[in-house]
Scaffold this motif. Sequence first.
Motif, PDB file in Angstrom:
ATOM      1  N   PHE A  62       0.841  -1.190   0.000  1.00 59.13           N
ATOM      2  CA  PHE A  62       0.000   0.000   0.000  1.00 59.13           C
ATOM      3  C   PHE A  62       0.879   1.244   0.000  1.00 59.13           C
ATOM      4  N   ALA A  63       0.269   2.381  -0.320  1.00 60.68           N
ATOM      5  CA  ALA A  63       0.997   3.649  -0.279  1.00 60.68           C
ATOM      6  C   ALA A  63       1.385   3.973   1.161  1.00 60.68           C
ATOM      7  N   SER A  64       2.369   4.850   1.320  1.00 57.80           N
ATOM      8  CA  SER A  64       2.823   5.213   2.658  1.00 57.80           C
ATOM      9  C   SER A  64       1.726   5.958   3.410  1.00 57.80           C
ATOM     10  N   GLY A  65       1.794   5.854   4.732  1.00 54.16           N
ATOM     11  CA  GLY A  65       0.781   6.464   5.582  1.00 54.16           C
ATOM     12  C   GLY A  65      -0.245   5.430   6.006  1.00 54.16           C
ATOM     13  N   GLY A  66      -0.919   5.685   7.107  1.00 53.01           N
ATOM     14  CA  GLY A  66      -1.943   4.778   7.579  1.00 53.01           C
ATOM     15  C   GLY A  66      -1.392   3.654   8.435  1.00 53.01           C
ATOM     16  N   SER A  67      -2.271   2.742   8.793  1.00 53.09           N
ATOM     17  CA  SER A  67      -1.946   1.673   9.736  1.00 53.09           C
ATOM     18  C   SER A  67      -0.861   0.744   9.223  1.00 53.09           C
ATOM     19  N   SER A  68      -0.886   0.421   7.928  1.00 60.42           N
ATOM     20  CA  SER A  68       0.084  -0.531   7.388  1.00 60.42           C
ATOM     21  C   SER A  68       1.504  -0.030   7.577  1.00 60.42           C
ATOM     22  N   ASP A  69       1.727   1.245   7.358  1.00 64.62           N
ATOM     23  CA  ASP A  69       3.056   1.824   7.520  1.00 64.62           C
ATOM     24  C   ASP A  69       3.501   1.804   8.980  1.00 64.62           C
ATOM     25  N   ILE A  70       2.594   2.162   9.865  1.00 72.21           N
ATOM     26  CA  ILE A  70       2.911   2.195  11.295  1.00 72.21           C
ATOM     27  C   ILE A  70       3.344   0.807  11.771  1.00 72.21           C
ATOM     28  N   ILE A  71       2.589  -0.204  11.384  1.00 77.03           N
ATOM     29  CA  ILE A  71       2.869  -1.562  11.833  1.00 77.03           C
ATOM     30  C   ILE A  71       4.166  -2.078  11.229  1.00 77.03           C
ATOM     31  N   ALA A  72       4.333  -1.923   9.917  1.00 74.76           N
ATOM     32  CA  ALA A  72       5.520  -2.446   9.245  1.00 74.76           C
ATOM     33  C   ALA A  72       6.791  -1.766   9.749  1.00 74.76           C
ATOM     34  N   ARG A  73       6.772  -0.454   9.864  1.00 76.09           N
ATOM     35  CA  ARG A  73       7.984   0.256  10.270  1.00 76.09           C
ATOM     36  C   ARG A  73       8.316   0.006  11.744  1.00 76.09           C
ATOM     37  N   SER A  74       7.307  -0.154  12.573  1.00 78.06           N
ATOM     38  CA  SER A  74       7.562  -0.463  13.977  1.00 78.06           C
ATOM     39  C   SER A  74       8.232  -1.825  14.105  1.00 78.06           C
ATOM     40  N   LEU A  75       7.742  -2.815  13.357  1.00 76.66           N
ATOM     41  CA  LEU A  75       8.338  -4.140  13.414  1.00 76.66           C
ATOM     42  C   LEU A  75       9.731  -4.142  12.782  1.00 76.66           C
ATOM     43  N   ALA A  76       9.890  -3.449  11.659  1.00 75.75           N
ATOM     44  CA  ALA A  76      11.188  -3.395  10.985  1.00 75.75           C
ATOM     45  C   ALA A  76      12.257  -2.782  11.886  1.00 75.75           C
ATOM     46  N   ASN A  77      11.893  -1.756  12.620  1.00 80.12           N
ATOM     47  CA  ASN A  77      12.850  -1.131  13.534  1.00 80.12           C
ATOM     48  C   ASN A  77      13.309  -2.125  14.594  1.00 80.12           C
ATOM     49  N   GLY A 118     -23.840  -9.731  16.943  1.00 76.46           N
ATOM     50  CA  GLY A 118     -22.960 -10.625  16.197  1.00 76.46           C
ATOM     51  C   GLY A 118     -22.124  -9.941  15.142  1.00 76.46           C
ATOM     52  N   PHE A 119     -22.380  -8.652  14.883  1.00 73.47           N
ATOM     53  CA  PHE A 119     -21.601  -7.949  13.862  1.00 73.47           C
ATOM     54  C   PHE A 119     -20.189  -7.714  14.376  1.00 73.47           C
ATOM     55  N   GLU A 120     -19.200  -8.020  13.551  1.00 70.96           N
ATOM     56  CA  GLU A 120     -17.807  -7.776  13.922  1.00 70.96           C
ATOM     57  C   GLU A 120     -16.962  -7.673  12.671  1.00 70.96           C
ATOM     58  N   THR A 121     -16.135  -6.664  12.607  1.00 70.91           N
ATOM     59  CA  THR A 121     -15.180  -6.538  11.516  1.00 70.91           C
ATOM     60  C   THR A 121     -14.008  -5.687  11.972  1.00 70.91           C
ATOM     61  N   SER A 122     -12.821  -6.203  11.774  1.00 71.12           N
ATOM     62  CA  SER A 122     -11.598  -5.470  12.056  1.00 71.12           C
ATOM     63  C   SER A 122     -10.612  -5.746  10.927  1.00 71.12           C
ATOM     64  N   GLN A 123      -9.779  -4.771  10.641  1.00 70.58           N
ATOM     65  CA  GLN A 123      -8.678  -5.027   9.715  1.00 70.58           C
ATOM     66  C   GLN A 123      -7.610  -5.818  10.470  1.00 70.58           C
ATOM     67  N   TRP A 124      -6.883  -6.653   9.757  1.00 72.82           N
ATOM     68  CA  TRP A 124      -5.778  -7.356  10.402  1.00 72.82           C
ATOM     69  C   TRP A 124      -4.573  -7.397   9.477  1.00 72.82           C
ATOM     70  N   TYR A 125      -3.420  -7.479  10.114  1.00 79.87           N
ATOM     71  CA  TYR A 125      -2.147  -7.468   9.406  1.00 79.87           C
ATOM     72  C   TYR A 125      -1.264  -8.582   9.954  1.00 79.87           C
ATOM     73  N   GLY A 126      -0.479  -9.195   9.074  1.00 76.85           N
ATOM     74  CA  GLY A 126       0.429 -10.245   9.510  1.00 76.85           C
ATOM     75  C   GLY A 126       1.677 -10.269   8.652  1.00 76.85           C
ATOM     76  N   LEU A 127       2.655 -11.024   9.086  1.00 77.83           N
ATOM     77  CA  LEU A 127       3.931 -11.122   8.383  1.00 77.83           C
ATOM     78  C   LEU A 127       3.974 -12.395   7.559  1.00 77.83           C
ATOM     79  N   MET A 128       4.404 -12.255   6.285  1.00 81.24           N
ATOM     80  CA  MET A 128       4.455 -13.383   5.362  1.00 81.24           C
ATOM     81  C   MET A 128       5.817 -13.426   4.671  1.00 81.24           C
TER      82      MET A 128
END
Length: 324
Positions: free
Chosen positions: A37-52, A246-256
């Motif tokens: 994805f483009a920079s910014g948002g949750s994906s960047d925060i998660i990836a860069r935190s783990l990479a550090n 019963g409604f539930e939805t969250s985004q999730w991210y993982g390492l592959m």
Amino acid sequence: MKMLAAIIGAAAAFCLSLGHAQAQSYPAKPVRFLVPFASGGSSDIIARSLANHYSSALGQQFVVENKAGGAGNIAMEETKRAAPDGYTLILGHVGTLAVNPAMFGAKLPYDAEKDFAPITLLALVPNVIAVHPDLPVKTLAELVAYAKANPGKLNYGTAGNGSAGHLAMEYFKLQSKVDIAHIPYRGTGPMLTDLLGGQVQLTFNGIPPILGHIKAGKLRPIAVGSAKRVSSLPDVPTIAESGFPGFETSQWYGLMAPAGVPKAVVDLLQAEAAKALSSGDAHRRITEDGALTAAGTPEAFAQLIAREKQRWGEVVRAAKIQPD
């Protein structure tokens, strides 16, 4: 036969010892960490935190590369074709692993369950329905009533067609039977610009990128999509407790990694991710904006992908969502 068995056994032992040797010297050079994805948002925060964390703990640079395009398919295909040696990793996401298989069908250039080695789930990002303050609604019931009284007049913005926010709102529309038009953007940033300006009236977005605007009073939160209320918005009810049990939805991210990466490398990366997500800078950075850390085993992550692939496939088909 005995000779054949001996040859096979020797080959297996060699492969095992090779895998251990690779793991013991890993990483011996910088590691590419793709974000689809483009920079910014949750994906960047998660990836860069783990990479550090990885860079500090393992003594080599883990370099985050944002490679957007094709709803994440470009980066996923590049990772699929990379050598399975642990030097190319990718941030897996509900969109690329659970939504795209149904949305693209036979045109998808990868198999979400066969072409990658799951390493660990990293984070859950609760979604929130948030509206522009000029919209005269303060509860989910009021939003549904307003939408039904004004069919087709409300617009909701997302980071793009087939994005997690798109799927979340279409899921809610199926449950609530409201008519709200979708306006896709090329990323969360452009969408937020128009939402704050009133060009679109609402969004169903991950909390981290919009939390600051909510706290500043520029957006009004209506309900969160997670199973429980979230600590960053404790007074905002869940959709389930707002009339949709019963409604539930969250985004999730993982390492592959590419399929075939040595198990010892997977185990090392999983163990270090668990450390990073339990405390320290990575944990703080990921959770301070409303996300939840969620480390686990490769097997548990694989099971999540299979379940979510089935669930969101049903939503894609019911809502007739097509790729751009």
